[in-house]
Design an enzyme around this catalytic site. Structure first.
Site, mmCIF file in Angstrom:
data_model
loop_
_atom_site.group_PDB
_atom_site.id
_atom_site.type_symbol
_atom_site.label_atom_id
_atom_site.label_comp_id
_atom_site.label_asym_id
_atom_site.label_seq_id
_atom_site.Cartn_x
_atom_site.Cartn_y
_atom_site.Cartn_z
ATOM 1 N N ASP A 190 31.401 18.453 -9.725
ATOM 2 C CA ASP A 190 31.615 19.896 -9.863
ATOM 3 C C ASP A 190 31.491 20.361 -11.310
ATOM 4 O O ASP A 190 31.684 19.597 -12.260
ATOM 5 C CB ASP A 190 33.007 20.278 -9.361
ATOM 6 C CG ASP A 190 33.090 20.280 -7.839
ATOM 7 O OD1 ASP A 190 32.116 19.848 -7.201
ATOM 8 O OD2 ASP A 190 34.126 20.705 -7.298
ATOM 9 N N ASP A 191 31.185 21.657 -11.437
ATOM 10 C CA ASP A 191 31.329 22.449 -12.673
ATOM 11 C C ASP A 191 30.206 22.272 -13.681
ATOM 12 O O ASP A 191 30.239 22.888 -14.743
ATOM 13 C CB ASP A 191 32.666 22.154 -13.381
ATOM 14 C CG ASP A 191 33.858 22.464 -12.517
ATOM 15 O OD1 ASP A 191 33.691 23.241 -11.559
ATOM 16 O OD2 ASP A 191 34.958 21.940 -12.798
ATOM 17 N N HIS A 195 28.303 26.473 -6.695
ATOM 18 C CA HIS A 195 29.734 26.472 -7.031
ATOM 19 C C HIS A 195 30.103 27.813 -7.660
ATOM 20 O O HIS A 195 30.976 27.889 -8.519
ATOM 21 C CB HIS A 195 30.035 25.310 -7.988
ATOM 22 C CG HIS A 195 31.470 24.896 -8.025
ATOM 23 N ND1 HIS A 195 32.256 24.768 -6.896
ATOM 24 C CD2 HIS A 195 32.283 24.581 -9.074
ATOM 25 C CE1 HIS A 195 33.460 24.381 -7.240
ATOM 26 N NE2 HIS A 195 33.517 24.271 -8.555
ATOM 27 N N HIS A 208 32.624 30.917 -11.454
ATOM 28 C CA HIS A 208 33.764 30.075 -11.071
ATOM 29 C C HIS A 208 35.045 30.864 -10.830
ATOM 30 O O HIS A 208 36.125 30.461 -11.266
ATOM 31 C CB HIS A 208 34.011 28.990 -12.125
ATOM 32 C CG HIS A 208 34.742 27.789 -11.600
ATOM 33 N ND1 HIS A 208 36.120 27.708 -11.564
ATOM 34 C CD2 HIS A 208 34.287 26.622 -11.092
ATOM 35 C CE1 HIS A 208 36.486 26.540 -11.062
ATOM 36 N NE2 HIS A 208 35.392 25.850 -10.755
ATOM 37 N N HIS A 233 33.831 15.162 -11.444
ATOM 38 C CA HIS A 233 33.384 16.262 -12.302
ATOM 39 C C HIS A 233 32.439 15.729 -13.371
ATOM 40 O O HIS A 233 32.692 14.659 -13.947
ATOM 41 C CB HIS A 233 34.568 16.959 -12.976
ATOM 42 C CG HIS A 233 35.518 17.603 -12.004
ATOM 43 N ND1 HIS A 233 36.469 16.887 -11.320
ATOM 44 C CD2 HIS A 233 35.637 18.905 -11.592
ATOM 45 C CE1 HIS A 233 37.156 17.707 -10.534
ATOM 46 N NE2 HIS A 233 36.671 18.932 -10.678
#
Length: 495
Positions: free
Chosen positions: A100-101, A151, A155, A252
């Site tokens: 993620d991210d 995603h 955010h 991540h």
């Protein structure tokens, strides 16, 4: 009678000239300013400084969430309109690593290197803010066989957002994927999500809406908690599935120091492969068609244009940052030199016996450029003619439309002349005044400034020293009791 008529026609002609020339004169600077503001806004947008929302929804009741979802797998399919949502689990001995991210310019390449070294694949849920700044990493993910999911762009917790904002987050993220890798994706992971049994009455409507837009919502059932940086051993332990079960593992590749994540992958991948696990994409694990759809035509070029604009914005604003830093250093150096030189100057001129030389008595020309200064010009001119020094006053009317020049001429004061010109700006007015000056020493002042009787004498006295080539006066704001006056006073002091 003919003179006023002729003058009126001339004034009307000047007005038309002003309207015709001003746009051309300021068009390029205006366009540059607009472009610069657009680049700064774009930079703020892709750095989550604009439209960012960092609120996180606290847990809510789960009464509206179907039991099938709360007790089901980590892949939620709510795409079928009018039908109940279904959930999917990963088959045994298959692992879907999700990150993620990202992408992050430091850690994502290292994660990709580890996956490539061990012939493993995974799913990268990217944010639009990061993907737009590092599109080459998104392309590398796709080229090396990984899947990419959305995603959101900024955010935010979608539980707080309207459907229009959700659509915006999705479409902007897809726009970036199109520009970076020429694809769209059907995979989505909500920010701040965890397991499917964590769905509640706030997040479930969002999941339903996301499904209606054609997306699979992917949460996880195995959290490595690598964001806590608990150590390599702890990350591996938490990421390891139990009893040969399949898993979607949350990791991540951005959002901070991911050195422990990279180190854990270097051990985790070969160890799990030795146990018979396969690291694969989500759709491959589920036996479904690829989540990626090629983008062509206008949508592709819109994506490329957006990514290109972000790149230009990043480069230009980075240069501006360096330039502003250099200017800041130079300003501080200049300020230090000014302090030193002003101290030395003050010591010099405040000595008891200091003199610039013999009294300076040569007459001077005082230039007063004026544009629509009818309210102030009379006081300015009268303060000058009250001077205790021999002067001539030249008022250069820069195309005023309020009768400034007429007012000065009506005063009938000796040694005061009016020079008229079409509106061309203060520098042009001063140059015109110099051309009409009788004397070789010229004092320049604004049309809204009032001189004390001794001002001109004190200004020109330093010319008695042959080493002096120019003298600068220190303007003071007369109405410092108002807010605007106070700010202008500060501006003058800094100047």
């Amino acid at each position: 009678m003919t003179t006023p008529v002729s003058r009126g026609r001339h004034n009307r002609k000047k007005k038309r000239t002003v309207r015709r020339r001003l746009p051309m004169r300021y068009l390029l600077p205006s366009l540059l300013l607009v472009a610069l503001l657009a680049m700064l806004m774009l930079r703020g947008y892709v750095h989550s400084e604009i439209l960012a929302d960092h609120r996180v929804q606290p847990p809510a009741p789960t009464t509206q969430v179907p039991d099938k979802v709360l007790e089901g797998g980590p892949v939620i399919d709510a795409r079928a309109e009018g039908e109940e949502a279904t959930t999917l689990r990963i088959p045994d001995h298959k692992i879907v690593l999700t990150f993620d991210d990202g992408p992050d310019p430091v850690w994502t390449p290292r994660v990709l290197d580890e996956l490539k070294e061990h012939d493993a694949h995974g799913v990268f849920f990217v944010t639009g803010t990061m993907a737009s700044r590092y599109p080459d990493l998104v392309k590398r993910m796709v080229d090396e066989g990984h899947e990419v999911g959305l995603h959101t762009f900024n955010h935010p917790d979608l539980s707080f957002q309207s459907t229009s904002r959700i659509d915006w987050e999705l479409s902007q993220n897809q726009l970036v994927l199109a520009g970076a890798a020429g694809i769209r994706t059907s995979l989505f992971r909500p920010p701040y999500s965890s397991f499917s049994d964590a769905m509640d009455n706030k997040s479930w409507p969002v999941t339903q809406y996301i499904g209606s837009r054609g997306y699979l919502t992917v949460v996880n059932n195995t959290d490595s908690e690598d964001w806590k940086r608990p150590g390599v051993h702890a990350i591996i332990k938490r990421a390891t599935p139990k009893h040969g079960n399949g898993a979607i593992i949350l990791m991540h590749d951005s959002g901070g120091d991911r050195s422990q994540t990279v180190a854990a992958l270097g051990r985790f991948l070969p160890e799990m492969q030795e146990r018979g696990y396969e690291f694969t994409n989500l759709t491959s694990a589920l036996g479904a068609p690829s989540a990626h759809t090629p983008v062509t035509g206008l949508a592709l070029w819109k994506g490329k244009a957006f990514v290109g604009a972000v790149k230009i914005s990043e480069n230009v604003t980075s240069v501006l940052v360096v330039g502003l830093a250099a200017i800041g250093v130079l300003v501080m150096v200049r300020f230090g030199l000014m302090l030193l030189l002003s101290f030395l100057h003050a010591r010099k001129v405040r000595r008891r016996n200091f003199r610039w030389g013999e009294p300076f008595t040569r007459p001077v020309s005082v230039l007063v450029p004026a544009y629509n200064e009818r309210e102030c010009i009379e006081a300015t001119v009268r303060s000058l003619v009250a001077s205790d020094y021999p002067i001539e006053v030249i008022v250069i009317d820069d195309g005023s439309t309020d009768g400034t020049a007429d007012l000065v001429e009506a005063m009938w004061i000796p040694n005061v002349r009016v020079v008229r010109q079409r509106n061309a700006g203060k520098p042009a007015a001063l140059n015109n005044g110099i051309a009409h000056a009788r004397y070789d020493i010229v004092v320049m002042m604004d049309g809204d400034t009032v001189f004390e009787p001794s001002t001109v004498r004190e200004l020109v006295q330093p010319f008695a020293d042959p080493k002096v080539g120019a003298v600068a006066g220190n303007a003071k704001v007369g109405n410092r009791d108002s807010l605007i006056g106070a700010w202008q006073h500060i501006e003058y002091v800094m100047g």
